[in-house]
Design an enzyme around this catalytic site. Structure first.
Site, short mmCIF file in Angstrom:
data_model
loop_
_atom_site.label_atom_id
_atom_site.label_comp_id
_atom_site.label_asym_id
_atom_site.label_seq_id
_atom_site.Cartn_x
_atom_site.Cartn_y
_atom_site.Cartn_z
N CYS A 404 29.92 37.31 47.78
CA CYS A 404 29.65 38.41 48.39
C CYS A 404 28.17 39.03 47.94
CB CYS A 404 30.46 39.82 47.48
SG CYS A 404 30.43 41.05 48.60
N HIS A 530 35.63 38.05 48.47
CA HIS A 530 35.87 37.74 47.15
C HIS A 530 37.07 36.71 46.72
CE1 HIS A 530 33.10 40.72 45.70
NE2 HIS A 530 33.19 41.22 46.62
N GLU A 532 37.71 35.36 44.28
CA GLU A 532 38.52 35.44 42.68
C GLU A 532 39.65 36.33 42.81
OE1 GLU A 532 35.45 36.61 44.01
OE2 GLU A 532 35.03 38.63 43.12
N1 GLN Z 1 26.29 45.37 47.79
C1 GLN Z 1 26.71 44.14 48.63
C2 GLN Z 1 27.19 45.10 50.18
O1 GLN Z 1 27.84 46.18 49.68
C3 GLN Z 1 27.61 43.30 47.91
C4 GLN Z 1 28.91 43.71 47.54
C5 GLN Z 1 29.73 43.10 46.70
O2 GLN Z 1 28.93 42.13 46.07
N2 GLN Z 1 30.82 43.39 46.55
O3 GLN Z 1 27.73 44.32 50.99
#
Ligand code: GLN
Length: 573
Positions: A404, A530, A532
Site C-alpha cells: 500500500c 494489503h 498480509e
Molecule cells: N496513506 C495511503 C493512502 O491512503 C496509504 C494507505 C495504506 O498504506 N494503508 O492511500
C-alpha cells in the site's frame, strides 16, 4: 418460539431462517483477568482451531468496550494494527489471529465496539423507535450487545461461537458487556454456554513461586457481577505444578480438569497444540454434549515442526514509523513468518525506524538485509526514510515488497531518482507538489469524514501475464483487501512504463493500478492492496512466498560471491 431467538425473529432486517432450519449454536464466552497483553486473543483463536480440528464449524467475535465506532481512526500506538475484513470493516487485530488460526474469513459482525452499540441505540432513539421509553444501559445497551452476539451465531451457521471480551474484569467500560454475557447465558441451557476466564500467574523470583491470588481476585470480581467461570486458563511464563492447579480449582470453584495452565510457547502456532494436550477440547465437548471426531491437527503439527526445523537464517527488514510497537505490523510480520515456514527459512525480522533512516542513521542496518518490506501507513512522518529504503533496495538489487504506502513510496522514489522528477510526491504529503505521482482517488474527493470512508475491503485485480505477480499467483484474477484513499496517478502511467515499471495488476476497468513492479530488478514489487490480510500459516500468500524466495536467493548469491572472492584471494596469496 423460545426467548433466545425471539428477538432475532422479530427483526426482519436480518433475514434469519425460521423454525427447524435454524442451527442453535453453543457459546463460549471468554473474559480476561489480572492483566492485559497475556495473549487472550491468541488463546481464543487457538481454541477455535482445536474445535475446528474436531470437525466443528466455529465462529469468533470480539467485543471491544471502547467508544470508538471502530479502530480505523485510532493511532497504532493505541491499538496496534487495524485488521481489514473481506467485507471492508476496520477491526481489532485479534480478528487477524482468528482468521489465521481458524482459517476462515470473518465478517464485520465479528467485531462489536461500545461505539457501534451506542450509535445504533442512539440512532434508534432519534427515530423514535423506543416509543417514549427511557433509554438505559440495561436493558437497551445490553439488548443490543446480545443481538450482535446472536446475530453472528445465526449468520455464520456455526456449531460453536466464541465471544471474546476485550480488556480485563474490573474495567468500568466492560461492565455492560459482561452483563450482556450474563443475560445471554441465562437464556441458554447449561449445555449451551461456557465461561472461559484467561488470567495470569505472576512469578516471584526470590522464592521461585507462582502466585494464584490475582486469579482468585479476578474470579471474585466476575462473581460479583454474576459470572462463575467454568474454565480458567492460567497464562504463565513458568511451569505450573499440580498444587497450583489444585489451588485454583479449589478457590475458584472450577473443575480440576478445567484449570488449564498455559505456558508461553516458543512460537504462537504451537499454542493450539499445547491447548489440545491439556484436554480442554474434550472438556468443552463433554460440557456441550457434542460428539465430535478425534482431532485432526496433522497439518498444524507439520507446520510447527517445519517452523522449528528451519536452519537457513534469513534477515528481512520491516521499515516503518511504529516499529517500536511490533503489534502495529502484526499481519505483515506473520505473513513473513508463514512464507518463511513454506520456504524452510529461519527468518529474523529486523525492525528499522523510518524516522532514523530519515536522519541519516541506521543505514548500516539496510546493508545486512536479505529483503526489505515497506508496509502501509498514513501521513508524512518517516516517508523520506522509507524512500531511502526503497532507493537502497532498487540500487542494490535487494528484494523489496511494498504494501500500500510501500508501493506508493516505491513509485515516488522511482520518479525522483530514475525519471528525474525532483519534487515528486503524493498529494497526501504535499498538496502543491509539481508531480503528484500518487493522488487522491476520484471517489475520495468529496469525502470529509475520516471514519470508515476509505476504499475498504475486497476488490478484484487482474494480473498481466508473465509478470512477477502473475508468476507468483499462478492465476489471472485475484481478490485482495484494500484500505487507502490515494492511488497511482494515471497521468504518469506511460512515462513509468517506458522507463521500466510494469503495472502488473490492474482493476478490471483498467482505471486503478493495483500492482507495480520493476522490470530490471530481481524482485521489486508493490501492491496497492494489503496481501498480509490473506496469508495463513498453512497457506502463505503467493506474493510473500515469492518475496521470501527471492530474498533467500539474494542471500545465497551474496554468500557464493563472498566465498568466490575469498577463494580468489587465497589462490592469489
Ligand atoms: N496513506 C495511503 C493512502 O491512503 C496509504 C494507505 C495504506 O498504506 N494503508 O492511500
Amino acid at each position: 418460539m423460545n426467548s433466545f431467538f425471539g428477538e432475532l425473529m422479530r427483526d426482519n432486517r436480518m433475514g434469519v431462517k425460521g423454525g427447524s432450519e435454524m442451527i442453535r449454536p453453543k457459546y463460549i464466552f471468554c473474559t480476561g483477568g489480572v492483566v492485559s497483553s497475556v495473549g487472550k486473543g491468541l488463546t481464543v483463536a487457538a481454541i477455535g482451531r482445536i474445535l475446528k480440528a474436531r470437525g466443528l464449524r466455529v465462529a469468533l467475535q470480539k467485543l471491544d468496550p471502547y467508544l470508538n465506532v471502530d479502530p480505523g481512526t485510532m493511532s497504532p500506538y493505541q491499538h496496534g494494527e487495524v485488521f481489514v475484513t473481506a467485507d471492508g470493516a476496520e477491526t481489532d487485530l485479534d480478528l487477524g489471529h482468528y482468521e489465521r488460526f481458524v482459517d476462515e474469513n470473518v465478517s464485520r459482525l465479528s467485531n462489536v465496539t461500545a461505539g457501534q452499540v451506542y450509535l445504533t441505540v442512539i440512532e434508534k432513539e432519534r427515530k423514535g423507535d423506543y416509543l417514549g421509553g427511557t433509554i438505559q444501559v440495561v436493558p437497551h445497551i445490553t439488548n443490543e450487545i446480545k443481538r450482535c452476539m446472536k446475530l453472528v451465531g445465526q449468520r455464520s451457521g456455526a456449531d460453536v461461537v466464541i465471544v471474546e471480551v476485550g480488556g480485563t474484569a474490573g474495567d468500568i467500560e466492560g461492565l455492560p458487556f459482561l452483563e450482556a454475557l450474563r443475560q445471554l447465558r441465562t437464556e441458554l441451557k447449561r449445555s449451551e454456554a461456557l465461561y472461559v476466564h484467561v488470567t495470569f500467574l505472576p512469578h516471584i523470583g526470590a522464592t521461585d513461586e507462582l502466585k494464584t491470588k490475582p486469579t482468585q481476585h479476578s474470579v471474585r470480581e466476575l462473581r460479583g457481577i454474576g459470572i462463575q467461570p467454568d474454565v480458567i486458563i492460567a497464562r504463565t511464563d513458568h511451569p505450573v505444578n499440580h498444587d497450583i492447579v489444585n489451588k485454583i480449582a479449589l478457590f475458584c470453584d472450577v473443575d480440576e480438569d478445567a484449570v488449564i495452565p498455559l505456558e508461553t510457547a516458543d512460537n504462537i502456532y504451537a499454542v493450539p497444540l499445547l491447548i489440545e494436550e491439556t484436554g480442554l477440547a474434550d472438556y468443552i465437548l463433554d460440557r456441550f454434549k457434542i460428539e465430535a471426531s478425534s482431532p485432526d491437527l496433522g497439518e498444524w503439527r507439520q507446520l510447527v515442526t517445519r517452523f522449528r526445523a528451519a536452519k537457513d537464517k534469513l534477515r528481512i527488514g520491516i521499515v516503518g514509523k511504529y516499529v517500536e510497537l511490533h503489534d502495529a505490523y502484526m499481519s505483515v510480520k506473520e505473513s513473513i513468518v508463514h512464507a518463511a515456514i513454506q520456504k524452510d527459512q529461519d527468518v529474523e525480522i529486523v525492525w528499522i525506524h523510518s524516522g532514523e533512516l530519515e536522519k541519516g542513521k541506521d543505514r548500516d542496518k539496510l546493508r545486512d538485509l536479505d529483503g526489505v518490506v515497506v508496509p502501509g501507513g498514513f501521513g508524512y512522518r518517516g516517508i523520506e526514510g522509507k524512500i531511502v529504503a526503497a532507493k537502497f533496495a532498487r540500487e542494490n538489487n535487494v528484494p523489496y515488497l511494498g504494501l500500500c504506502l510501500g508501493m506508493q513510496v516505491m513509485c515516488i522514489e522511482f520518479a525522483r531518482n530514475v525519471l528525474g522528477l525532483e519534487d515528486a510526491s503524493s498529494s497526501e504529503f504535499d498538496v502543491s507538489t509539481p508531480h503528484p505521482i500518487i493522488d487522491l482517488m476520484l471517489e475520495q474527493r468529496a469525502i470529509t469524514d475520516l471514519g470508515g470512508t476509505m476504499r475498504l475491503g475486497e476488490y478484484p485485480c487482474v494480473l498481466v501475464p508473465n509478470s512477477l505477480a502473475a508468476q507468483a499467483y499462478g492465476v489471472k484474477d485475484v481478490m485482495e483487501r484494500h484500505r487507502h484513499r490515494f492511488e497511482f496517478n494515471n497521468v504518469y502511467r506511460d512515462l513509468f512504463a517506458k522507463n521500466g515499471v510494469s503495472f502488473s495488476g490492474l482493476s478490471p476497468d483498467n482505471v486503478l493500478v493495483e500492482i507495480s513492479e520493476l522490470q530490471d530488478h530481481p524482485f521489486m514489487l508493490g501492491t496497492q492492496f494489503h496481501p498480509e490480510f490473506l496469508s495463513r500459516p498453512n497457506r502463505s500468500h503467493p506474493l510473500f512466498s515469492a518475496f521470501v524466495g527471492a530474498s533467500a536467493a539474494f542471500r545465497d548469491a551474496k554468500a557464493s560471491m563472498a566465498s568466490a572472492m575469498h577463494s580468489g584471494m587465497e589462490s592469489a596469496e
